[in-house]
Design an enzyme around this catalytic site. Structure first.
Site, PDB file in Angstrom:
ATOM      1  N   PRO A   2      11.639  25.300 -47.227  1.00  0.00           N
ATOM      2  CA  PRO A   2      11.377  24.896 -45.855  1.00  0.00           C
ATOM      3  C   PRO A   2      12.043  23.586 -45.462  1.00  0.00           C
ATOM      4  O   PRO A   2      11.759  22.544 -46.031  1.00  0.00           O
ATOM      5  CB  PRO A   2       9.852  24.792 -45.791  1.00  0.00           C
ATOM      6  N   GLU A   3      12.946  23.654 -44.507  1.00  0.00           N
ATOM      7  CA  GLU A   3      13.528  22.470 -43.877  1.00  0.00           C
ATOM      8  C   GLU A   3      13.001  22.475 -42.442  1.00  0.00           C
ATOM      9  O   GLU A   3      12.098  23.238 -42.119  1.00  0.00           O
ATOM     10  CB  GLU A   3      15.057  22.518 -43.958  1.00  0.00           C
ATOM     11  N   LYS A  61      10.135  17.417 -42.043  1.00  0.00           N
ATOM     12  CA  LYS A  61       9.510  18.497 -42.801  1.00  0.00           C
ATOM     13  C   LYS A  61       8.020  18.277 -42.970  1.00  0.00           C
ATOM     14  O   LYS A  61       7.363  19.047 -43.679  1.00  0.00           O
ATOM     15  CB  LYS A  61      10.181  18.617 -44.171  1.00  0.00           C
ATOM     16  N   ARG A 278      21.423  19.399 -57.752  1.00  0.00           N
ATOM     17  CA  ARG A 278      21.371  20.661 -57.013  1.00  0.00           C
ATOM     18  C   ARG A 278      22.802  21.121 -56.778  1.00  0.00           C
ATOM     19  O   ARG A 278      23.696  20.718 -57.503  1.00  0.00           O
ATOM     20  CB  ARG A 278      20.571  20.522 -55.728  1.00  0.00           C
TER      21      ARG A 278
END
Length: 290
Positions: A2-3, A61, A278
């Site tokens: 979720p962004e 967020k 990442r």
DNA sequence: GGGGGTTCCTGTACGC
DNA sequence: TGCGTACAGGAACCCC
């Protein structure tokens, strides 16, 4: 993951169900859902039961439900979904979700009994009851004070953003992910906005012209708006709206998750590289390293 | 206080 | 089949 668009879809989905609702009960099944609430589960429950929810708000967020004011207490239920957190609207007698950590039992003046289920596979998400404090023209929980406004916030200051970015010597992607500079952007939308702006993710932010940063901000807003219109990005079951449905923006991605596939602009292969524990996805032909 | 690296966590995919 | 390992990443935290 979720962004901003995904959290906004959740906020908008929760709002009509929780606004005006009385919190009749709170069930905590896993204390890890309360790492943001150091006073613990019993305190969390005490602070919520019997209170009424005013609305559903968001910055970046972070999501929060301001509680109707009582004497000397201006508080909100704050939530951060982390990587895999979900807020699901369910019937009051619905069976347990697979990774259910917490459940709110609500009574809505029109819709009656309903449940808000917080479910979270990777347990990076967490909830808290927090004090609300003024931040300029808005009111936010203390846990959100250090977070910058997000690019779709009406009070977002474009000039200050351009200035803040150009003062940083870090890689521009790292700056986009820094929630104290601009909030709401995660790995997916950072890669997408940089691809759209033709900026290499490792470019030192201080090397960008003011015009480039303004253009980058426009592309950030464009990609967030498009994702919002498509209900957010879902790759697996980790992001769904309050009804458990997936978003469609994954079909619109140009760079993120497309390592080895042709760049939609020039046809060259999209590169996937390790970055900050990442991955970065970019087109080495369109996004030249300066 | 900027900068950059590490840590938390679990389900899935993959190699042997 | 079973085991080990890499991977996904938001934000707090650490040290330099």
């Amino acid at each position: 993951m979720p962004e901003l668009p995904e959290v906004e879809v959740v906020r908008a989905g929760l709002a009509p169900a929780v606004t005006g609702s009385l919190i009749a009960g709170v069930s905590v099944f896993d204390d890890r859902a309360l790492t943001r609430h150091p006073a613990g589960a019993a305190d969390f429950v005490t602070r919520l039961e019997g209170r009424r929810i005013d609305t559903a708000s968001r910055r970046g967020k972070f999501l929060w439900l301001p509680l109707a004011r009582t004497e000397g207490d201006d508080a909100a239920l704050v939530a951060h979904l982390g990587m895999s957190g979900q807020m699901l609207l369910r019937a009051p007698d619905a069976g347990a979700e697979r990774h259910e950590r917490l459940r709110l039992h609500l009574h809505h003046p029109v819709h009656g009994e309903l449940a808000v289920v917080f479910s979270d596979q990777r347990t990076f998400g967490s909830l808290a009851v927090d004090r609300l404090v003024p931040d300029g023209p808005t009111i936010v929980p203390t846990q959100v004070l250090h977070i910058a406004r997000d690019p779709i916030d009406p009070f977002f200051d474009d000039l200050a953003f351009v200035d803040a970015v150009r003062r940083r010597s870090s890689a521009v992607k790292r700056v986009l992910l820094d929630q104290t500079v601009v909030s709401g952007i995660g790995n997916i939308y950072a890669d997408e906005a940089l691809w759209a702006s033709r900026i290499h993710p490792e470019t030192p932010a201080s090397r960008l012209s003011a015009a480039s940063v303004r253009r980058l901000l426009l592309e950030v807003r464009a990609v967030l708006a498009k994702a919002l219109a498509e209900g957010g990005t879902s790759f697996d079951a980790q992001y769904v709206n309050v009804n458990g449905q997936a978003g469609y923006f994954a079909h619109s991605l140009n760079a993120y998750g497309r390592g080895g596939q042709p760049c939609p602009r020039c046809g060259g292969p999209i590169l996937r590289e390790a970055f900050m524990n990442r991955s970065s996805h970019y087109c080495p032909r369109c996004q030249r390293r300066r």
